[in-house]
Design an enzyme around this catalytic site. Structure first.
Site, short mmCIF file in Angstrom:
data_model
loop_
_atom_site.label_atom_id
_atom_site.label_comp_id
_atom_site.label_asym_id
_atom_site.label_seq_id
_atom_site.Cartn_x
_atom_site.Cartn_y
_atom_site.Cartn_z
CE LYS B 56 -3.94 7.99 -0.16
NZ LYS B 56 -3.70 7.09 1.00
CD GLN B 100 -0.46 5.81 2.36
OE1 GLN B 100 -1.16 6.79 2.12
NE2 GLN B 100 -0.74 4.62 1.83
CG ASP B 123 -7.73 6.29 5.04
OD1 ASP B 123 -8.02 6.47 3.85
OD2 ASP B 123 -6.56 6.33 5.46
#
Lengths: 295, 295
Positions: B56, B100, B123
């Site tokens: 990422k 994460q 997200d």
């Protein structure tokens, strides 16, 4: 001739049972010094809305829930309405807030729905509550699909592994219904006006839920023999009679269970609104040996 | 012999195209004095998570998005992590925040997901964003299903009226995928481990999406000839090779389109994360003659 006749899922009876239990829970709360309190906001003069709101007040009163009756002018500004909502958000004596929809054109329904504190959102329409529901972690449930789930509980009709077909994808019935059925391990299909060959889907359903808003839309030939049929419709036919989305007479010959119209899903919706209000009032209260923390 | 061979939906190529366009959008933003900035929080030493987070950062860097690399100890308390999240919520120079997953046991993933400001939730996992998506009013979209939608756009594959069957009901793929397909007028069926006769459902799908996490779970016989097949799986087979949820060789003989593994859905996920970050940075900025207000 051995015509199968579907058993009726009696919403009048079941909602009465639920309301009686709620009455007892309210008594327990009052003994602890808590009166469940619901703020009902009605904007304007829509006749149907007035009837709905009146019925909600009456149902609440019978159970012992106190209601606050807020009637606002048709031409109220969005800002003024939002101020009202915030006032009840901040009032600790209020457990539930409900704004009757539809709202006049000058007001964004989305903004108003989002302004209600999620922990007082008795209708379960706030996006964060819809989100929790779809993530299988429900806090507050939309009343109509929640009421439908109660039939499956009461009549002990299995859901897990069943093929559930929902006709209609509204935010207040079809979509949350899909989430509840999925959370209960059903295989779920959502159909709607753009679905091709609808009948092919409905004919495979073990559980068929019609929430489409067209009188007698689902016919005998659309239903699998032995299916459980839930009729969410409330339509006036050309004779002015209240009829569902399901052609009840024909479908009753093939279904195993069916909700009548009236007296099926309808009475359950208000009962669930009352249950949600009582639940919110119970939150954080010690009842028996458990402290209630459900949302 | 006239074996049909499915066309490949090329995620490597499409994600490159998207990333190149994003690079241009970032250049425009920088000319206006705005650098898109993404905070990436990694807790502990999970090897897979480290790889994901590294990828990422690298993808962001290539596009011109600045990232903040926050590495926290495995034994951090929930409270400390929530404090970090709130710090970035309040920092106006940060446009996106990503924690994460999975998180260590002492920390509630739900609490952390809910703590991220919805307007910085790149997200798309915050319940309020999931709720908006399910109410057909999306603000931020989960990256994997969003990436899948891009294939349909790019290859001009129709969705409206199609029979879409999703295998798997996770909160990050199956459920939001269902919402996106429904919002695009597909008839949508969600199947899962409790579904009976799964193959009967998959064989009727015009569009079949496998997100189940079992190597080569979907076989040729499970697929309708001419179907579009999306393979979300990333599994290691017994030889250690990366394989999808779809038995690619056999299914390619009947499907019309298929996403390969690797090189299909995988590369799209990170591209969508980048797009969401850029979108958030563009919010409220005048670009050309339009003021961007998309969420």
């Amino acid at each position: 001739m051995n015509k199968m006749v579907a058993k009726l899922l009696d919403g009048k009876e079941l909602s009465k049972e639920i309301r009686n239990k709620l009455k007892q829970r309210v008594t327990v709360l009052k003994e602890k010094g808590i009166t469940p309190k619901l703020a009902v906001i009605l904007v304007g003069e829509d006749e149907a809305s007035k009837v709905y709101v009146h019925n909600k007040h009456r149902a609440a009163e019978k159970i012992g829930i106190e209601t606050i009756d807020i009637k606002l002018a048709q031409d109220i500004t969005e800002k003024e309405l939002l101020l009202q909502v915030r006032k009840y958000n901040e009032d600790d004596s209020i457990h539930g807030i409900l704004v009757q929809l539809p709202l006049p054109k000058q007001i964004s329904e989305e903004k108003v729905t989002c302004a209600i504190a999620p922990e007082k959102d008795v209708d379960g329409f706030h996006p964060v509550n819809i989100g929790h529901l779809f993530m299988n972690n429900p806090h507050s449930l939309p009343c109509t699909p929640h009421g439908i789930m109660k039939f499956f509980e009461k009549y002990e009709l299995p859901i897990a592994g069943k093929n559930v077909v929902i006709v209609g994808r509204s935010n207040i019935v079809g979509r949350p219904m899909a989430a509840m059925m999925l959370n209960n391990d059903a295989t779920v299909t959502i159909t709607h006006s753009k679905t091709k060959n609808l009948s092919e889907f409905t004919r495979q359903a073990d559980i068929l839920i019609a929430a489409v808003g067209h009188a007698a839309f689902i016919k005998k030939n659309d239903v699998k023999p032995g299916a459980v049929v839930i009729d969410v419709g409330m339509n006036r036919n050309d004779k002015g009679k209240l009829v569902g989305d399901v052609e009840q007479k024909g479908v009753s010959e093939v279904a195993s269970y069916i909700t009548p119209v009236p007296g099926g899903v309808g009475p359950m919706t208000i009962a669930m609104l009352m249950e949600q209000t009582v639940k919110f009032a119970e939150r954080g209260v010690q009842i028996g040996n458990r402290k209630v923390s459900n949302g």
